[in-house]
Design an enzyme around this catalytic site. Sequence first.
Site, PDB file in Angstrom:
ATOM      1  N   LYS A   1       0.890  -1.240   0.224  1.00  0.00           N
ATOM      2  CA  LYS A   1      -0.006   0.027   0.114  1.00  0.00           C
ATOM      3  C   LYS A   1       0.955   1.118   0.034  1.00  0.00           C
ATOM      4  O   LYS A   1       1.476   1.342   0.796  1.00  0.00           O
ATOM      5  CB  LYS A   1      -0.814   0.080   1.319  1.00  0.00           C
ATOM      6  CG  LYS A   1      -1.913   1.220   1.096  1.00  0.00           C
ATOM      7  CD  LYS A   1      -2.245   1.635   2.520  1.00  0.00           C
ATOM      8  CE  LYS A   1      -1.291   2.647   3.009  1.00  0.00           C
ATOM      9  NZ  LYS A   1      -1.073   3.964   2.069  1.00  0.00           N
TER      10      LYS A   1
ATOM     11  N   GLU B   1      10.520   1.421   9.993  1.00  0.00           N
ATOM     12  CA  GLU B   1      11.617   2.451   9.726  1.00  0.00           C
ATOM     13  C   GLU B   1      10.766   3.847   9.961  1.00  0.00           C
ATOM     14  O   GLU B   1       9.787   4.263   9.040  1.00  0.00           O
ATOM     15  CB  GLU B   1      12.109   2.554   8.101  1.00  0.00           C
ATOM     16  CG  GLU B   1      12.829   1.332   7.658  1.00  0.00           C
ATOM     17  CD  GLU B   1      14.309   1.302   8.333  1.00  0.00           C
ATOM     18  OE1 GLU B   1      14.492   2.494   9.131  1.00  0.00           O
ATOM     19  OE2 GLU B   1      14.836   0.428   8.213  1.00  0.00           O
TER      20      GLU B   1
ATOM     21  N   CYS C   1      13.965  11.345   6.532  1.00  0.00           N
ATOM     22  CA  CYS C   1      14.087  10.926   8.238  1.00  0.00           C
ATOM     23  C   CYS C   1      15.517  10.845   8.576  1.00  0.00           C
ATOM     24  O   CYS C   1      15.687  11.018   9.754  1.00  0.00           O
ATOM     25  CB  CYS C   1      13.351   9.492   8.401  1.00  0.00           C
ATOM     26  SG  CYS C   1      14.047   8.282   7.061  1.00  0.00           S
TER      27      CYS C   1
ATOM     28  N   GLU D   1      10.413  16.006  15.458  1.00  0.00           N
ATOM     29  CA  GLU D   1      11.025  16.037  13.837  1.00  0.00           C
ATOM     30  C   GLU D   1      10.431  17.142  13.250  1.00  0.00           C
ATOM     31  O   GLU D   1       9.154  17.414  13.342  1.00  0.00           O
ATOM     32  CB  GLU D   1      10.372  14.605  13.521  1.00  0.00           C
ATOM     33  CG  GLU D   1      11.434  14.504  12.018  1.00  0.00           C
ATOM     34  CD  GLU D   1      10.745  12.990  11.583  1.00  0.00           C
ATOM     35  OE1 GLU D   1      11.631  12.541  10.891  1.00  0.00           O
ATOM     36  OE2 GLU D   1       9.806  12.531  11.706  1.00  0.00           O
TER      37      GLU D   1
END
Length: 473
Positions: free
Chosen positions: A166, A242, A276, A377
């Site tokens: 997906k 991840e 990331c 983040e």
Amino acid sequence: MYINGQWLEEGPTFEVYNPATGVSIGSVIDVSNEQVLDAVAAAEAAFPAWSKTTAYERSAILTRCHTLMMERQRTLAELMTTEQGKPLKAAMNEVKYAADFLLWFAEEAKRIYGETIPSARSDQRFLVHKQAVGVVAAITPWNYPISMLTRKLGPALAAGCTAVLKPAEATPLCAVAVFEILHEAGLPAGVANLVTVSDPKPVGEIFCTHRAIRKLTFTGSTAVGKSLAQAAAPQLKRVSMELGGHAPFIVFDDADPVHAAKGVSLVKFLNTGQACISPNRIFVQRKILDSFLDTLQGRIEKLHAGDGMEPSTTIGPLINHAAIEKIDRQVQDAVAQGASLHSGGRRLTEDGLEEGCFYSPTLLSNVSSDMLIYREETFGPVAAVIAFDDDDDVVAMANDTDYGLAAYVYTQNLSRALRTFEALNFGIIGINDINPTSAAAPFGGMKESGLGREGAREGLEEYLETKLGGLSI
Ligand code: ADP
């Protein structure tokens, strides 16, 4: 969507937009839950035959996929720029990186070795055998919309697993283009299936609870990753995660501040900061702070925001308006709490950018630990600089986060480099290097940045079970 070797083109759809212009660039099928179940059933049915193919057969198909992807590098890159926003040159690089995973795992498929182990009994033999985990469910993000697919599908298919994937709802067209390659390369029906959806939640629930799925591999935010890992836990499904990062970038005073600042300007604004492993806290030793900031500011002011298809563009849009709001909130919070704003700090709406999702490349200094940007983040084009004095202090500050994905260290002193490398609790560390990634190298995080590794030998192990045979002879 692509289920059991068939493209399904009938049914409700959702639109895909170019983040540089806000214009619709196409639509894809919005899959129903029943169709997701069909895709899982197709993967389950294809597993016995696919897992019994030889490594040489699987390798040949993956090698063909690699060839097709490189032949289409430019077309795929143009699609990626239009759908995701990164400048065309960066998209070309990503397609190459994506293809690298196909070739690496095509080669590595042939090296799925077992072992024999000596026994303490003379009449006993131990055999250790590796076999495919089973049906894999994969969920991928929008920031690297082709390479994140091949980083999962490459090892899964090499290992003999079948898969249902997906993609992110913002970038399904890149996923369709990848599956066209799998189809043309001759992958048997049902081995890899694609489900495109506008609402990821129900598919996530199916992936986490369906008995046929033995493994879930996810790349995305830490919050979603944690909730999926929890939902997959009752059946003890294998999971690879991840997740987010909060990378420290440490510049010691023996480093060349100009070289280090150039490094930061390249890695921080890559993909508009939507990576990331993007540096989120830039720690600079006080003695070289001024020359570092001058160079970085100069580089930032030369960045040219725009549509990634324009050759003059060096930084593209963010993925959507919610991303702009989150970044602006962090910048305004930092400034309100005493950070110095050197450049940027606002949404860009002039010179034809008004319909897109653009934020000006931003430089902040005097950032401190009580600011949002120090903890959250950012995922955007904001360089947050923090001065430090002492080596031990900076390692403690760098490690003071729940994340543990990437870190960077700049120094000319070998002992300092190694001491810092060993002391940092991060899975990927660039030492005087801003691109510590490769299909051949293990990528992944410690702490709340994830579980497992992708790429390299470790990336293949994620899709293999270890089976022990003990024989009396
Ligand atoms: P981001 O905030 O960067 O978009 P997400 O974690 O929301 O990161 O998205 C990464 C991937 O996870 C996308 O494919 C998205 O559709 C998917 N996703 C988001 N929420 C869920 C959920 N509840 N269940 C399953 N997948 C999800």
